[in-house]
Design a protein around this motif. Sequence first.
Motif, PDB file in Angstrom:
ATOM      1  N   SER A  71       0.828  -1.204   0.000  1.00  0.00           N
ATOM      2  CA  SER A  71       0.000   0.000   0.000  1.00  0.00           C
ATOM      3  C   SER A  71       0.866   1.259   0.000  1.00  0.00           C
ATOM      4  O   SER A  71       2.064   1.205   0.292  1.00  0.00           O
ATOM      5  CB  SER A  71      -0.904   0.009   1.233  1.00  0.00           C
ATOM      6  N   GLU A  72       0.241   2.382  -0.317  1.00  0.00           N
ATOM      7  CA  GLU A  72       0.949   3.675  -0.269  1.00  0.00           C
ATOM      8  C   GLU A  72       1.529   3.905   1.124  1.00  0.00           C
ATOM      9  O   GLU A  72       2.650   4.391   1.263  1.00  0.00           O
ATOM     10  CB  GLU A  72       0.006   4.816  -0.647  1.00  0.00           C
ATOM     11  N   GLU A  73       0.751   3.551   2.142  1.00  0.00           N
ATOM     12  CA  GLU A  73       1.207   3.742   3.523  1.00  0.00           C
ATOM     13  C   GLU A  73       2.450   2.907   3.809  1.00  0.00           C
ATOM     14  O   GLU A  73       3.391   3.379   4.453  1.00  0.00           O
ATOM     15  CB  GLU A  73       0.096   3.378   4.521  1.00  0.00           C
ATOM     16  N   ALA A  74       2.457   1.666   3.332  1.00  0.00           N
ATOM     17  CA  ALA A  74       3.617   0.795   3.555  1.00  0.00           C
ATOM     18  C   ALA A  74       4.850   1.341   2.833  1.00  0.00           C
ATOM     19  O   ALA A  74       5.958   1.314   3.374  1.00  0.00           O
ATOM     20  CB  ALA A  74       3.312  -0.626   3.087  1.00  0.00           C
ATOM     21  N   LEU A  75       4.666   1.856   1.618  1.00  0.00           N
ATOM     22  CA  LEU A  75       5.787   2.442   0.881  1.00  0.00           C
ATOM     23  C   LEU A  75       6.323   3.677   1.594  1.00  0.00           C
ATOM     24  O   LEU A  75       7.533   3.876   1.698  1.00  0.00           O
ATOM     25  CB  LEU A  75       5.365   2.792  -0.548  1.00  0.00           C
ATOM     26  N   ARG A  76       5.395   4.499   2.097  1.00  0.00           N
ATOM     27  CA  ARG A  76       5.801   5.707   2.822  1.00  0.00           C
ATOM     28  C   ARG A  76       6.549   5.334   4.109  1.00  0.00           C
ATOM     29  O   ARG A  76       7.571   5.914   4.440  1.00  0.00           O
ATOM     30  CB  ARG A  76       4.568   6.561   3.125  1.00  0.00           C
ATOM     31  N   LEU A  77       6.040   4.331   4.825  1.00  0.00           N
ATOM     32  CA  LEU A  77       6.687   3.864   6.051  1.00  0.00           C
ATOM     33  C   LEU A  77       8.093   3.337   5.762  1.00  0.00           C
ATOM     34  O   LEU A  77       9.041   3.651   6.489  1.00  0.00           O
ATOM     35  CB  LEU A  77       5.845   2.777   6.713  1.00  0.00           C
ATOM     36  N   ALA A  78       8.239   2.577   4.684  1.00  0.00           N
ATOM     37  CA  ALA A  78       9.559   2.051   4.311  1.00  0.00           C
ATOM     38  C   ALA A  78      10.520   3.193   4.014  1.00  0.00           C
ATOM     39  O   ALA A  78      11.692   3.152   4.411  1.00  0.00           O
ATOM     40  CB  ALA A  78       9.434   1.123   3.107  1.00  0.00           C
ATOM     41  N   GLY A  79      10.030   4.228   3.336  1.00  0.00           N
ATOM     42  CA  GLY A  79      10.874   5.387   3.049  1.00  0.00           C
ATOM     43  C   GLY A  79      11.280   6.113   4.317  1.00  0.00           C
ATOM     44  O   GLY A  79      12.437   6.523   4.475  1.00  0.00           O
ATOM     45  N   ASN A  80      10.330   6.272   5.242  1.00  0.00           N
ATOM     46  CA  ASN A  80      10.631   6.935   6.512  1.00  0.00           C
ATOM     47  C   ASN A  80      11.633   6.137   7.331  1.00  0.00           C
ATOM     48  O   ASN A  80      12.532   6.708   7.958  1.00  0.00           O
ATOM     49  CB  ASN A  80       9.349   7.156   7.317  1.00  0.00           C
ATOM     50  N   LEU A  81      11.489   4.821   7.335  1.00  0.00           N
ATOM     51  CA  LEU A  81      12.431   3.988   8.082  1.00  0.00           C
ATOM     52  C   LEU A  81      13.833   4.069   7.484  1.00  0.00           C
ATOM     53  O   LEU A  81      14.824   4.096   8.215  1.00  0.00           O
ATOM     54  CB  LEU A  81      11.949   2.535   8.103  1.00  0.00           C
ATOM     55  N   ALA A  82      13.914   4.130   6.170  1.00  0.00           N
ATOM     56  CA  ALA A  82      15.228   4.258   5.525  1.00  0.00           C
ATOM     57  C   ALA A  82      15.868   5.588   5.891  1.00  0.00           C
ATOM     58  O   ALA A  82      17.075   5.653   6.156  1.00  0.00           O
ATOM     59  CB  ALA A  82      15.079   4.136   4.006  1.00  0.00           C
ATOM     60  N   GLU A  83      15.067   6.658   5.955  1.00  0.00           N
ATOM     61  CA  GLU A  83      15.590   7.962   6.371  1.00  0.00           C
ATOM     62  C   GLU A  83      16.083   7.919   7.801  1.00  0.00           C
ATOM     63  O   GLU A  83      17.158   8.427   8.115  1.00  0.00           O
ATOM     64  CB  GLU A  83      14.497   9.034   6.258  1.00  0.00           C
ATOM     65  N   MET A  84      15.278   7.322   8.681  1.00  0.00           N
ATOM     66  CA  MET A  84      15.657   7.223  10.091  1.00  0.00           C
ATOM     67  C   MET A  84      16.956   6.441  10.248  1.00  0.00           C
ATOM     68  O   MET A  84      17.821   6.810  11.026  1.00  0.00           O
ATOM     69  CB  MET A  84      14.545   6.541  10.896  1.00  0.00           C
TER      70      MET A  84
END
Length: 93
Positions: A71-84
């Motif tokens: 989902s869009e949310e899962a993709l966004r979460l993966a991106g945020n985790l990579a940034e963190m």
Amino acid sequence: MTVAQPVTEARKNDSMTEPDREQVLAAVADMQDYVQAAGRNIQFQLDDDSGRMVVKVTEASTGDVIRQMPSEEALRLAGNLAEMRSVLFSGEV
């Protein structure tokens, strides 16, 4: 008494192997035929930000997205985790 095999060793003994390109293309064509018969379309795309494969099922007549995996949310979460991860382990103190 039986001893369980380690997972990696058990997988070596499996008869399953990575599918080749032709098998994948044939499977995709079969899926497309199936969903089109139901009045749907299926799209396979690479997400630019994460590099992950995204599958979308859309209504054929309107183009509305019925389902997206991940989902869009899962993709966004993966991106945020990579940034963190990059911030936490950048080595800056």
